[in-house]
Design a protein around this motif. Sequence first.
Motif, PDB file in Angstrom:
ATOM      1  N   GLY A 240     -34.418  38.677  10.426  1.00 39.31           N
ATOM      2  CA  GLY A 240     -33.611  37.634  11.040  1.00 39.31           C
ATOM      3  C   GLY A 240     -32.931  38.126  12.307  1.00 39.31           C
ATOM      4  O   GLY A 240     -32.461  39.255  12.369  1.00 39.31           O
ATOM      5  N   PRO A 241     -32.874  37.282  13.329  1.00 41.45           N
ATOM      6  CA  PRO A 241     -32.217  37.672  14.575  1.00 41.45           C
ATOM      7  C   PRO A 241     -30.704  37.773  14.397  1.00 41.45           C
ATOM      8  O   PRO A 241     -30.102  36.973  13.684  1.00 41.45           O
ATOM      9  CB  PRO A 241     -32.597  36.547  15.537  1.00 41.45           C
ATOM     10  N   ASN A 242     -30.126  38.768  15.018  1.00 39.05           N
ATOM     11  CA  ASN A 242     -28.670  38.941  15.046  1.00 39.05           C
ATOM     12  C   ASN A 242     -28.011  38.823  13.681  1.00 39.05           C
ATOM     13  O   ASN A 242     -26.996  38.143  13.515  1.00 39.05           O
ATOM     14  CB  ASN A 242     -28.030  37.949  16.023  1.00 39.05           C
ATOM     15  N   GLY A 243     -28.621  39.455  12.697  1.00 38.32           N
ATOM     16  CA  GLY A 243     -28.007  39.467  11.372  1.00 38.32           C
ATOM     17  C   GLY A 243     -28.272  38.233  10.533  1.00 38.32           C
ATOM     18  O   GLY A 243     -27.777  38.127   9.416  1.00 38.32           O
ATOM     19  N   HIS A 244     -29.025  37.279  11.049  1.00 35.32           N
ATOM     20  CA  HIS A 244     -29.359  36.102  10.259  1.00 35.32           C
ATOM     21  C   HIS A 244     -30.533  36.429   9.336  1.00 35.32           C
ATOM     22  O   HIS A 244     -31.289  37.349   9.590  1.00 35.32           O
ATOM     23  CB  HIS A 244     -29.653  34.904  11.163  1.00 35.32           C
ATOM     24  N   PRO A 245     -30.692  35.676   8.274  1.00 38.88           N
ATOM     25  CA  PRO A 245     -31.689  36.039   7.262  1.00 38.88           C
ATOM     26  C   PRO A 245     -33.128  35.937   7.772  1.00 38.88           C
ATOM     27  O   PRO A 245     -33.453  35.053   8.548  1.00 38.88           O
ATOM     28  CB  PRO A 245     -31.446  35.023   6.155  1.00 38.88           C
ATOM     29  N   ALA A 246     -33.922  36.877   7.315  1.00 39.00           N
ATOM     30  CA  ALA A 246     -35.359  36.794   7.566  1.00 39.00           C
ATOM     31  C   ALA A 246     -35.915  35.653   6.725  1.00 39.00           C
ATOM     32  O   ALA A 246     -35.259  35.181   5.788  1.00 39.00           O
ATOM     33  CB  ALA A 246     -36.011  38.111   7.168  1.00 39.00           C
ATOM     34  N   LEU A 247     -37.106  35.216   7.068  1.00 44.67           N
ATOM     35  CA  LEU A 247     -37.741  34.193   6.243  1.00 44.67           C
ATOM     36  C   LEU A 247     -37.982  34.778   4.862  1.00 44.67           C
ATOM     37  O   LEU A 247     -38.430  35.919   4.715  1.00 44.67           O
ATOM     38  CB  LEU A 247     -39.065  33.742   6.840  1.00 44.67           C
ATOM     39  N   THR A 248     -37.725  33.982   3.853  1.00 46.79           N
ATOM     40  CA  THR A 248     -37.994  34.427   2.494  1.00 46.79           C
ATOM     41  C   THR A 248     -39.501  34.377   2.248  1.00 46.79           C
ATOM     42  O   THR A 248     -40.240  33.686   2.957  1.00 46.79           O
ATOM     43  CB  THR A 248     -37.282  33.538   1.459  1.00 46.79           C
TER      44      THR A 248
END
Length: 173
Positions: free
Chosen positions: A114-122
């Motif tokens: 995930g960009p900038n600490g946002h979640p990666a795709l599950t």
Amino acid sequence: MVFSEDMRQACSSSWQQAVQHQFTKELKEKSLAPDVFARYLLQDYAFLGALLSAFGHCLGHAPDLRAKKRLSAFMNHLCLDEIPFFVRSFQDLGVKTDIFQAYEAPFGPQVKAGPNGHPALTDTTIAFKELLTSASLEGYAQALAVLVPCEWIYQTWASSDGSQQQQQQQQQQ
């Protein structure tokens, strides 16, 4: 009873898990934490492009004008209502434009981290995007086999009482 209802009943355990999940309960109760909702919306937004592409493929292969009209109306709803809903929601939740736009690619590279600490795709989101893509490329019936249950679950979530809505649908058929 219609075929789709027969299939839903045959998978009733999985159906109940989907429509009575803790997430959906908290969503209905408006007790869902904003960060949990933002993570969910990013995952949901990630397959919107694949969803539109799948409906577009179905539209091109629909057997008659009535089916094409229904599919184009739904695609219109996705573009005119759903996309602005996501944008407003992301703004309300403080998710920056460049962040949610990183999740848009329908067939392109998957967001692994995930960009900038946002979640990666599950794994579930990635698998569902792949399923939408492959089903839509296999044919009209195969695409509908994926799209109908997916949208039916959303419709059930959106109703105030999913079981009441299902009973109404059965009475209309």
